[in-house]
Design a protein around this motif. Structure first.
Motif, PDB file in Angstrom:
ATOM      1  N   UNK A 507       0.794  -1.228   0.000  1.00  8.86           N
ATOM      2  CA  UNK A 507       0.000   0.000   0.000  1.00  8.86           C
ATOM      3  C   UNK A 507       0.829   1.283   0.000  1.00  8.86           C
ATOM      4  N   UNK A 508       2.131   1.196   0.170  1.00 11.09           N
ATOM      5  CA  UNK A 508       2.960   2.387   0.102  1.00 11.09           C
ATOM      6  C   UNK A 508       3.378   2.909   1.462  1.00 11.09           C
ATOM      7  N   UNK A 509       3.743   4.179   1.491  1.00 13.50           N
ATOM      8  CA  UNK A 509       4.475   4.734   2.624  1.00 13.50           C
ATOM      9  C   UNK A 509       3.665   5.681   3.511  1.00 13.50           C
ATOM     10  N   UNK A 510       2.423   5.927   3.193  1.00 15.37           N
ATOM     11  CA  UNK A 510       1.662   6.887   3.985  1.00 15.37           C
ATOM     12  C   UNK A 510       1.595   6.415   5.439  1.00 15.37           C
ATOM     13  N   UNK A 511       1.988   7.250   6.404  1.00 18.77           N
ATOM     14  CA  UNK A 511       2.023   6.800   7.807  1.00 18.77           C
ATOM     15  C   UNK A 511       0.651   6.462   8.360  1.00 18.77           C
ATOM     16  N   UNK A 512      -0.391   7.125   7.858  1.00 19.83           N
ATOM     17  CA  UNK A 512      -1.746   6.796   8.326  1.00 19.83           C
ATOM     18  C   UNK A 512      -2.165   5.425   7.840  1.00 19.83           C
ATOM     19  N   UNK A 649      -8.803   6.209   5.399  1.00 17.45           N
ATOM     20  CA  UNK A 649      -7.799   6.033   4.350  1.00 17.45           C
ATOM     21  C   UNK A 649      -8.318   6.421   2.971  1.00 17.45           C
ATOM     22  N   UNK A 650      -9.534   6.922   2.908  1.00 18.57           N
ATOM     23  CA  UNK A 650     -10.068   7.337   1.604  1.00 18.57           C
ATOM     24  C   UNK A 650      -9.177   8.422   1.025  1.00 18.57           C
ATOM     25  N   UNK A 651      -8.761   8.215  -0.214  1.00 15.37           N
ATOM     26  CA  UNK A 651      -7.825   9.132  -0.859  1.00 15.37           C
ATOM     27  C   UNK A 651      -6.375   8.771  -0.636  1.00 15.37           C
ATOM     28  N   UNK A 652      -6.120   7.865   0.321  1.00 11.73           N
ATOM     29  CA  UNK A 652      -4.742   7.422   0.589  1.00 11.73           C
ATOM     30  C   UNK A 652      -4.475   6.034   0.012  1.00 11.73           C
ATOM     31  N   UNK A 653      -5.545   5.312  -0.308  1.00 15.32           N
ATOM     32  CA  UNK A 653      -5.472   4.012  -0.961  1.00 15.32           C
ATOM     33  C   UNK A 653      -6.268   4.119  -2.254  1.00 15.32           C
ATOM     34  N   UNK A 654      -5.795   3.491  -3.318  1.00 14.57           N
ATOM     35  CA  UNK A 654      -6.504   3.586  -4.598  1.00 14.57           C
ATOM     36  C   UNK A 654      -7.954   3.142  -4.429  1.00 14.57           C
ATOM     37  N   UNK A 655      -8.816   3.684  -5.270  1.00 13.79           N
ATOM     38  CA  UNK A 655     -10.260   3.556  -5.074  1.00 13.79           C
ATOM     39  C   UNK A 655     -10.727   2.107  -5.077  1.00 13.79           C
TER      40      UNK A 655
END
Length: 843
Positions: A507-512, A649-655
């Motif tokens: 899912x990548x690096x976003x800390x949330x 996480x809406x907007x932080x993970x692809x739809x």
């Protein structure tokens, strides 16, 4: 190489299906291609082998992570002067052969690798070609997580056997598969179309160090041995070979009498010379097509399967039949220890106990198995339950090679419809100390061969991937497959650290994103245990049907041996030596003493080892029955938080992955309430003891469907009773297609959430609409069997029970709420109840 500190978050990618798993090779923020070597040197020891695959993987991975292309050079196309800034990939032997001397590196074992990034060049050297491939994947994993630090270390696997078992049937169905049909089989044969999915699966398995796969169900079909299928198995093996994954086959013990082309015998007696010759001929034939076949997996004399006991032969004699046939080819025979008598177990006999079966059946056989035979032991004595003690058979077989059997597919644990991160469960088992001969004897040291000095040992996991793009049916469940490979390589690994690596890769690096998925996953096993079955009582699911939803009464009154022995006063299996089944005595003395005594038995295994009154106090001070009530509410409360946490996480993970995961977490939140109510109501009804907090049976926000004004609907008594609120649901009347249920709401005017509990049966897709004062609030279709993948049900029960919630509905006192249900097929638009909930309240 330079070390880079990652501070930025990765921008959102286009929608992803999940098919890439953790091998996305997404762009990494602040990745600097100028720090990369200028090319890749592939020291091929064989054409199209794992080293070649590693070079291609490195090329693709670097292109994705850095948006930079590296050329792959081969020994015939470069000069030694070109190696100044290169990624060199190959075996230690080939490196020495090419460069005129072996590098000074730590000792490597089979499949081990050496990774060195400290100079201008990167060295990835394997003890064998598989090891080089594993090293390449580890290097790419570092880069994909933004780790560009300088390292120089060797890594060796904990054990030689790191296999997965696929329970795929030849018709394309998968037993306990929750992600679509088989990627290997269809219509009785190996799939004749493209094997691209097998290639992708091979990459995923190799990236976590898995080196073997059984491609068909342990409940095996003898038709797997036809010439057409052997040819197909050869094509599967060819597809897996570049990734170092050796193919194995599950066998039906009675195959010689199954009228196959090799000659039909009247017997499958393992000591009959004709049977011995039959299996040697079959084995030789398979190895002619698949010369590097891993070996065989055999399930015998369990759950109705044939086996050596049919002829009064021992399990060792049965296993050695196959081991001897494999021995000239270097193959391994894996023999499942899942052996028990499901016909003659009698619950009314206090001393009978299915948990005793493994040690009983293997008594006297230690050391009598062939050297290339391995006994595969489920982690607990019963069957992949939410909590069991470690199987004592691990300690008993000291002169026999063993492997631990884990289950990635969540058969008893929510079937990928419930988030349950499993490595913490496995870690608890692997870290358990058997204290054999009063000596430290961790299960992980036993199954790796270290404790009893057995070189051929290891791990197997039932995985059951299917054609669904998510592989397992759920994006989050893939953490279990990733975690299995990581723990099989190194069982001392920390489950949370493994999880965090998986999150970054997936899912990548976003800390949330990291904190949310970590928090949910690490809480998920305790939560599931709390709302399904605690204190060691097992998973209180329906063991006679789908193993999915709640049905505690199904545990007892049958010969399957997963008993709770619950009555109106007491509950639990007495497995003591002094007064019970004697199971505790199967452990070495120090462990047996702990479990024999109720005061030293840990609370989380109390009901596994002891039969006690509901009012027995625990070490926490709660009584057994009050703990049941409290734990089930606590567990379901945790599950209620998952959709809310994920929504952040809406907007932080692809739809696509965001929406698909939110759907499953929302379903889990609703189904956890079905579990909570079913278990607490059942034991409240059985014991007659009230919940001190007055929650059980008290639901002030519910409107029972049968109490509403019904048109073309009629009450229906649900079985088991506890899977319906007030024991009753409504279904459309006979010969009626559409029914309505309405009620006038006596609530204060305000904003509410409206939840509807209904049943979604297999074999129909009923349609529903919810209206307030004849204005539609929402509509839905009963099609969960198509979108969830769990084993469906044709009944109104705990498997088909579901919940849908409509948020932020403005309601005035006196408004009329109406549900319209349109039946379809066998699904009579069943409804259980409606809850009109103040915001933030869950009934």
């Amino acid at each position: 190489m330079q070390s880079l500190l990652l501070l930025a978050a990765v921008g959102l990618a286009a929608a992803e299906t999940g098919i890439k798993g953790w091998l996305r090779y997404a762009p990494v923020p602040s990745a600097n291609a100028s720090s990369l070597p200028t090319n890749i040197i592939s020291l091929n020891a064989s054409s199209n082998g794992p080293v070649h695959a590693a070079a291609v993987e490195l090329q693709n991975g670097v292109a994705g992570i850095f948006n930079h292309s590296l050329n792959v050079l081969y020994p015939t196309s470069y000069q030694l002067s070109n190696t100044g800034s290169s990624i060199v990939i190959g075996t230690v032997a080939e490196y020495a052969n090419t460069f005129g001397g072996a590098p000074k590196i730590p000792q490597l074992e089979d499949d081990g690798y050496f990774l060195n990034t400290t100079g201008s060049s990167v060295q990835i050297l394997g003890h064998n070609e598989r090891g080089a491939l594993y090293g390449a994947f580890q290097y790419l994993s570092m880069l994909a997580q933004g780790n560009f630090s300088e390292v120089a270390y060797a890594s060796n696997p904990s054990a030689p056997i790191r296999w997965v078992n696929q329970w795929d049937n030849l018709d394309g169905s998968i037993e306990r598969g929750f992600a679509g049909p088989s990627i290997f089989w269809a219509n009785g044969t190996v799939k004749v179309n493209s094997l691209d999915r097998v290639t992708q699966y091979g990459r995923l398995l190799a990236s976590i160090g898995v080196n073997g796969i059984i491609i068909n169900n342990v409940n095996a079909n003898a038709s797997a041995l036809t010439p057409q299928n052997i040819e197909g198995i050869g094509r599967i093996a060819d597809t897996f070979r570049p990734y170092g994954v050796r193919v194995g086959l599950a066998l039906n013990f009675a195959s010689p009498s199954a009228n196959l082309v090799y000659g039909n015998l009247s017997t499958f007696d393992p000591l009959d010379p004709r049977v011995i010759d039959w299996w040697q001929n079959v084995t030789d034939t398979i190895y002619a097509t698949v010369p590097d076949m891993a070996g065989y997996l055999v399930k015998a004399n369990s759950e109705g399967q044939p086996g050596p006991l049919t002829y009064n032969r021992t399990l060792a004699q049965g296993a050695n039949l196959f081991a001897n046939a494999l021995q000239p080819h270097g193959g391994t025979l894996v023999f499942r220890a899942f052996v028990y008598d499901s016909v003659h177990l009698n619950e009314s006999v206090w001393t009978e106990d299915r948990a005793n079966a493994a040690v009983q059946f293997f008594t006297g056989l230690d050391g009598k198995f062939a050297e290339n035979a391995v006994v595969q032991i489920k982690y607990g004595p019963i069957d992949f339950q939410v909590r069991e003690p470690a199987s004592p058979l691990f300690s008993y077989l000291q002169n026999t090679s063993t492997a631990i059997e884990l289950q990635v597919t969540q058969e008893y644990l929510g079937q990928q419809c419930h988030l349950v991160y499993l490595p913490p469960l496995w870690k608890e088992i692997l870290d358990f100390d058997m204290r054999t001969n009063h000596t430290k004897s961790l299960v992980r040291d036993i199954v790796t061969g270290k404790r009893f000095k057995r070189p051929l040992s290891g791990y197997a996991a039932v995985v059951n991937v299917g054609t669904n793009d998510t592989w397992l049916g759920s994006h989050l469940s893939m953490s279990n497959l990733y975690g299995y490979g990581r723990m099989a390589w190194d069982p001392t690994s920390d489950p949370q650290s493994i999880l965090e690596d998986w999150v970054r890769l997936t899912f990548g690096f976003d800390p949330t994103v990291m904190s949310t998925i970590t928090n949910m996953s690490m809480s998920s096993w305790p939560a599931y245990e709390n709302y399904t079955g605690n204190l060691g009582i097992q998973t209180l699911t329906d063991i006679l049907y789908t193993h999915f939803g709640p049905n505690p009464q199904s545990q007892d009154g049958n010969p399957w041996g997963q008993w709770t022995r619950a009555d109106g006063h007491s509950i639990g299996m007495d497995r003591t030596v002094s007064n019970g089944t004697g199971f505790s005595g199967q452990y070495p003395a120090e462990v047996a003493a702990v479990y024999e005594n109720i005061s030293s038995t840990p609370d989380n295994l109390l009901l596994w080892f002891h039969h006690v009154n509901y009012t027995t106090p625990l070490k926490s001070g709660e009584t057994v029955i009050q703990h049941f009530y409290n734990a089930h509410y606590e567990g379901s409360n945790t599950a209620q938080t998952y959709p809310t946490q994920w929504s952040a996480l809406k907007g932080k993970v692809d739809a696509q992955r965001y929406n698909e995961t939110l759907f499953r977490l929302t379903y889990q939140a609703g189904h956890s309430l079905v579990w909570r109510d079913a278990i607490t109501n059942f034991y409240h009804n059985l014991s007659g003891i009230a919940d001190t907090q007055k929650r059980v049976g008290n639901h002030p926000y519910r409107i029972e469907a049968e109490s509403m004004n019904l048109t073309n609907y009629e009450p229906y008594t649900v079985s088991p009773f506890e899977t319906a609120s007030n024991f009753t649901a409504i279904v459309t009347s006979a010969n009626a297609t559409t029914g309505t249920a309405s009620t006038m709401l006596n609530v204060q005017s305000g904003t509410y959430d409206v939840a509807v509990n209904y049943y979604d049966l297999y074999g129909g897709k009923a349609q529903y609409s919810l209206a307030l004062n004849n204005k539609q609030i929402g509509a839905w279709t009963g099609n969960l069997e198509d979108v969830l993948g769990h084993t469906p049900s044709i009944y109104l029960d705990g498997h088909s029970a579901a919940r849908i919630t409509f948020r932020n509905v403005t309601i005035a006192k006196g408004d009329v709420l109406k549900i319209t249900g349109k039946a379809d097929g066998v699904e009579p638009a069943p409804l259980d109840y409606i809850s009109v909930l103040p915001l933030g309240v869950v009934d």
